[in-house]
Design a protein around this motif. Structure first.
Motif, mmCIF file in Angstrom:
data_model
loop_
_atom_site.group_PDB
_atom_site.id
_atom_site.type_symbol
_atom_site.label_atom_id
_atom_site.label_comp_id
_atom_site.label_asym_id
_atom_site.label_seq_id
_atom_site.Cartn_x
_atom_site.Cartn_y
_atom_site.Cartn_z
ATOM 1 N N GLU A 22 -2.936 -8.393 -16.454
ATOM 2 C CA GLU A 22 -3.679 -9.187 -14.931
ATOM 3 C C GLU A 22 -2.716 -8.813 -13.823
ATOM 4 N N MET A 23 -1.427 -9.168 -14.140
ATOM 5 C CA MET A 23 -0.466 -9.139 -12.819
ATOM 6 C C MET A 23 -0.297 -8.126 -12.474
ATOM 7 N N ARG A 24 -0.175 -7.093 -13.492
ATOM 8 C CA ARG A 24 0.258 -5.608 -13.008
ATOM 9 C C ARG A 24 -1.127 -4.938 -12.173
ATOM 10 N N ALA A 25 -2.312 -5.148 -12.851
ATOM 11 C CA ALA A 25 -3.555 -4.704 -12.045
ATOM 12 C C ALA A 25 -3.673 -5.249 -10.853
ATOM 13 N N GLY A 26 -3.261 -6.599 -10.396
ATOM 14 C CA GLY A 26 -3.392 -7.263 -9.170
ATOM 15 C C GLY A 26 -2.360 -6.605 -8.149
ATOM 16 N N LEU A 27 -1.160 -6.349 -8.827
ATOM 17 C CA LEU A 27 -0.073 -5.519 -8.104
ATOM 18 C C LEU A 27 -0.369 -4.166 -7.627
ATOM 19 N N ASN A 28 -1.238 -3.402 -8.670
ATOM 20 C CA ASN A 28 -1.748 -2.109 -8.304
ATOM 21 C C ASN A 28 -2.687 -2.064 -7.242
ATOM 22 N N GLU A 29 -3.458 -3.180 -7.167
ATOM 23 C CA GLU A 29 -4.624 -3.377 -6.213
ATOM 24 C C GLU A 29 -4.079 -3.598 -4.835
ATOM 25 N N ILE A 30 -2.911 -4.576 -4.854
ATOM 26 C CA ILE A 30 -2.408 -4.682 -3.558
ATOM 27 C C ILE A 30 -1.648 -3.197 -2.948
ATOM 28 N N ILE A 31 -1.119 -2.627 -3.975
ATOM 29 C CA ILE A 31 -0.363 -1.571 -3.396
ATOM 30 C C ILE A 31 -1.618 -0.448 -3.036
ATOM 31 N N GLU A 32 -2.739 -0.338 -3.396
ATOM 32 C CA GLU A 32 -3.872 0.331 -2.987
ATOM 33 C C GLU A 32 -4.546 -0.042 -1.651
ATOM 34 N N TYR A 33 -4.459 -1.258 -1.665
ATOM 35 C CA TYR A 33 -4.894 -1.790 -0.272
ATOM 36 C C TYR A 33 -4.143 -1.849 1.078
ATOM 37 N N SER A 34 -2.705 -1.917 0.382
ATOM 38 C CA SER A 34 -1.552 -1.703 1.603
ATOM 39 C C SER A 34 -1.696 -0.285 1.927
ATOM 40 N N ASN A 35 -1.984 0.868 1.157
ATOM 41 C CA ASN A 35 -2.208 2.193 1.584
ATOM 42 C C ASN A 35 -3.451 2.358 2.285
ATOM 43 N N GLN A 36 -4.291 1.673 2.100
ATOM 44 C CA GLN A 36 -5.977 1.744 3.046
ATOM 45 C C GLN A 36 -5.682 1.240 4.101
ATOM 46 N N ILE A 37 -4.839 0.152 4.298
ATOM 47 C CA ILE A 37 -4.368 -0.501 5.723
ATOM 48 C C ILE A 37 -3.897 0.537 6.517
ATOM 49 N N ALA A 38 -2.762 1.115 5.879
ATOM 50 C CA ALA A 38 -1.821 1.942 6.691
ATOM 51 C C ALA A 38 -2.663 3.256 7.111
ATOM 52 N N GLU A 39 -3.504 3.748 6.129
ATOM 53 C CA GLU A 39 -4.254 4.906 6.661
ATOM 54 C C GLU A 39 -5.333 4.434 7.776
ATOM 55 N N TYR A 40 -5.827 3.383 7.699
ATOM 56 C CA TYR A 40 -6.823 2.810 8.793
ATOM 57 C C TYR A 40 -6.109 2.641 10.038
ATOM 58 N N LEU A 49 -3.365 4.137 10.976
ATOM 59 C CA LEU A 49 -2.855 5.799 11.460
ATOM 60 C C LEU A 49 -4.165 6.198 12.184
ATOM 61 N N ARG A 50 -5.354 6.132 11.784
ATOM 62 C CA ARG A 50 -6.672 6.661 12.303
ATOM 63 C C ARG A 50 -7.181 5.897 13.417
ATOM 64 N N HIS A 51 -6.717 4.832 13.771
ATOM 65 C CA HIS A 51 -7.310 3.738 14.805
ATOM 66 C C HIS A 51 -6.454 3.110 15.716
ATOM 67 N N SER A 52 -5.626 2.364 15.262
ATOM 68 C CA SER A 52 -4.843 1.666 16.346
ATOM 69 C C SER A 52 -3.401 2.160 16.612
ATOM 70 N N LEU A 53 -2.657 2.541 15.515
ATOM 71 C CA LEU A 53 -1.146 2.943 15.573
ATOM 72 C C LEU A 53 -0.410 1.799 15.780
ATOM 73 N N SER A 54 -0.786 0.621 15.220
ATOM 74 C CA SER A 54 0.191 -0.651 15.665
ATOM 75 C C SER A 54 1.293 -0.494 14.673
#
Length: 115
Positions: free
Chosen positions: A70-88, A90-95
């Motif tokens: 469960e912890m491994r799945a949660g960490l993988n989810e955090i990594i995926e969301y972090s990637n999505q935040i970084a992509e967003y 780059l596309r929008h605000s470049l903060s």
């Protein structure tokens, strides 16, 4: 069974651990193990079944392998969301701050996965 062996294998007898390793990791048949150990095929089967039952009982009581998964799945989810935040970002605000935080979050989660 491999995951349970990783968590609880040290709680088995040396013989039980050896039989499970031969069977699951070395892919030996019951007959091959019996021949190598000088016992009957049925004796090997019984020992493996007892060891499997013990591992499953330990997991049902302690739940360490389940919590780890469960912890491994949660960490993988955090990594995926972090990637999505970084992509967003780059596309929008470049903060720069958002980018830095997403990189740090991903690095922390990956470090936890590796340990």
């Amino acid at each position: 069974m491999a995951m349970l062996m990783d968590f609880y294998g040290e709680m088995l007898t040396e013989k039980q651990r050896s039989f499970l390793e031969y069977y699951y990791y070395d892919d030996l048949s019951l007959s091959e193990i019996a021949e190598n150990e000088g016992i009957t095929r049925q004796g090997v089967r019984d020992a493996i079944k007892r060891a499997e039952t013990q591992l499953q009982d330990m997991e049902s009581r302690l739940g360490a392998a389940k919590r780890f998964e469960e912890m491994r799945a949660g960490l993988n989810e955090i990594i995926e969301y972090s990637n999505q935040i970084a992509e967003y970002n780059l596309r929008h605000s470049l903060s720069k701050e958002i980018n830095d935080y997403s990189v740090r979050i991903k690095a922390a989660a990956m470090t936890m996965l590796e340990s």
